[in-house]
Design a protein around this motif. Structure first.
Motif, PDB file in Angstrom:
ATOM      1  N   MET A 170     -23.629  65.816-151.425  1.00  0.00           N
ATOM      2  CA  MET A 170     -23.556  66.274-150.036  1.00  0.00           C
ATOM      3  C   MET A 170     -23.524  65.068-149.090  1.00  0.00           C
ATOM      4  O   MET A 170     -24.429  64.231-149.113  1.00  0.00           O
ATOM      5  N   ASP A 171     -22.488  64.954-148.319  1.00  0.00           N
ATOM      6  CA  ASP A 171     -22.377  63.902-147.315  1.00  0.00           C
ATOM      7  C   ASP A 171     -22.726  64.487-145.950  1.00  0.00           C
ATOM      8  O   ASP A 171     -22.317  65.608-145.619  1.00  0.00           O
ATOM      9  N   ILE A 172     -23.483  63.730-145.144  1.00  0.00           N
ATOM     10  CA  ILE A 172     -23.898  64.188-143.810  1.00  0.00           C
ATOM     11  C   ILE A 172     -23.509  63.124-142.790  1.00  0.00           C
ATOM     12  O   ILE A 172     -23.881  61.957-142.929  1.00  0.00           O
ATOM     13  N   THR A 173     -22.754  63.531-141.806  1.00  0.00           N
ATOM     14  CA  THR A 173     -22.407  62.641-140.706  1.00  0.00           C
ATOM     15  C   THR A 173     -23.005  63.186-139.416  1.00  0.00           C
ATOM     16  O   THR A 173     -23.178  64.402-139.263  1.00  0.00           O
ATOM     17  N   ILE A 174     -23.319  62.299-138.483  1.00  0.00           N
ATOM     18  CA  ILE A 174     -23.964  62.689-137.219  1.00  0.00           C
ATOM     19  C   ILE A 174     -22.981  62.457-136.072  1.00  0.00           C
ATOM     20  O   ILE A 174     -22.365  61.400-135.973  1.00  0.00           O
ATOM     21  N   ARG A 175     -22.867  63.473-135.206  1.00  0.00           N
ATOM     22  CA  ARG A 175     -21.969  63.390-134.061  1.00  0.00           C
ATOM     23  C   ARG A 175     -22.675  63.897-132.801  1.00  0.00           C
ATOM     24  O   ARG A 175     -23.569  64.742-132.881  1.00  0.00           O
ATOM     25  N   ARG A 176     -22.265  63.374-131.668  1.00  0.00           N
ATOM     26  CA  ARG A 176     -22.638  64.014-130.408  1.00  0.00           C
ATOM     27  C   ARG A 176     -21.834  65.306-130.295  1.00  0.00           C
ATOM     28  O   ARG A 176     -20.687  65.364-130.768  1.00  0.00           O
ATOM     29  N   PRO A 177     -22.376  66.360-129.688  1.00  0.00           N
ATOM     30  CA  PRO A 177     -21.620  67.615-129.601  1.00  0.00           C
ATOM     31  C   PRO A 177     -20.252  67.440-128.955  1.00  0.00           C
ATOM     32  O   PRO A 177     -19.263  68.049-129.412  1.00  0.00           O
TER      33      PRO A 177
END
Length: 371
Positions: A1-8
């Protein structure tokens, strides 16, 4: 599982479409508070708003909106305003709560309206609560016919009050999707006065919430629309509601009425007209939100369960935050859990509201007037 973080607001059209598709695939995630448009609205007001995007095989399969401060303390996005919180994911996707918190840079994550199906968060739930809903069946007849078939116990009294207000003020009409921004301002004025009158915290005294409501009012998408509904008698607005809807779920959010007309039960008239009209516009579920209110008992067809609690990793900041917040939550939940305390608590709040309103009037009257 890869998780990336973004601003909405960094989510492009493709991930937003994938998010919408995920909502469509799982009915428990169809609530508008779980839509990317709500996360984007909060992100316009709070710089700490983020979305964790879960990927499998390079494809997005889950979306987790949250807020985080510089100390790693996190909370559900829109905590205090949102009536539904979750990691929105496709059926069959598995994930680990500790791995998720690490990827998000959070030592602790606070929630209070968590969807019950969020199994990885189960051991972090400190309490579950009823969230009443109305299963809506669209009718082909008049609103009176729908009322008699859907709520026979309320129909006689409600229709009598509706006829009375029609005689006294003019023909009763209902607008499900009112686009007049002046009516939105009127709703916020009424609601703010209602909060003060009943001794509650005035949410609409906070500029960022007013800005959020104004922004969501302008959103017109298939999976998220800010819906303003108004009940009129003649040309006079009697009651109003503003809340978000998805393609199938309408969230009851800000409902209020003209206090001069309270003897007509305008709030109940509003909810009944809103539910009937929602069915005509494709809504299949009205979410009344967590909380014990008499009108919710009258209107609900069933209850969902939502959880509150703290998902945490071993960390001193998490321990300190939980020690501080737990007593606050416990105190807030004490009155609803003990029916004998509700009426005295309501009386006390109304007394506070009366004193607050009187003090405000006195303050206004003693201000020096310009000559």
């Amino acid at each position: 599982m890869d998780i990336t973080i973004r601003r909405p607001d960094e989510l492009t059209a493709a991930p937003r479409r994938a998010w919408h598709h995920t909502m469509d695939e799982s009915p428990e995630y169809a609530n508008p508070f779980l839509a990317p448009e709500f996360a984007i609205g909060i992100g316009r007001q709070h710089g700490g708003a983020r979305v964790a995007v879960l990927h499998e095989g390079g494809e997005p399969v889950g979306f987790f909106p949250y807020e985080r401060n510089a100390f790693g303390i996190g909370r559900a996005i829109g905590l205090g305003l949102s009536d539904c919180q979750a990691l929105v994911h496709l059926p069959g996707v598995t994930w680990d709560a500790q791995e998720l918190l690490r990827a998000c840079g959070m030592s602790i994550f606070e929630f209070d309206h968590l969807v019950q199906e969020q199994r990885p968060f189960d051991r972090h739930v400190t309490g579950t609560f009823a969230s009443p809903v109305i299963d809506v069946k669209p009718g082909d007849g008049s609103s009176a016919e729908w009322l008699r078939s859907s709520y026979p116990g309320l129909a006689k009294t409600t229709l009598k009050k509706e006829r009375r207000i029609g005689r006294d003020l003019g023909e009763v009409r209902f607008v499900f999707d009112e686009r007049d921004p002046e009516m939105l301002r009127r709703l916020m004025q009424w609601k703010s006065a209602q909060y003060r009158r009943t001794g509650r915290m005035d949410r609409l005294s906070r500029p960022w919430i007013v800005d959020l409501v104004g922004h969501l009012f302008e959103v017109r998408e298939e999976h998220f629309t800010g819906v303003l509904s108004v009940l009129y008698a003649g040309e006079r607005p009697v009651a109003a509601h503003f809340g978000p809807r998805s393609s199938s779920v309408l969230a009851a959010w800000f409902t209020t009425y003209d206090p001069e007309l309270r003897y007509y039960s305008p709030g109940l008239l509003m909810h009944l007209r809103l539910t009937e009209a929602a069915g005509r516009h494709g809504v299949t579920l009205v979410d009344l939100g967590r909380g014990d209110k008499e009108y919710k008992e009258w209107l609900k067809t069933r209850e969902l369960r939502v959880g509150e609690g703290f998902a945490a990793r071993p960390h001193p900041v998490a321990a300190a935050h939980r020690m501080w917040r737990r007593p606050v939550r416990g105190l807030r939940n004490t009155v609803p859990a003990h029916p004998r305390l509700r009426e005295p608590a309501d009386r006390l709040l109304k007394t506070v509201g009366t004193l607050r309103t009187s003090a405000r009037v006195t303050s206004e009257s003693t201000k020096p007037r310009p000559r």
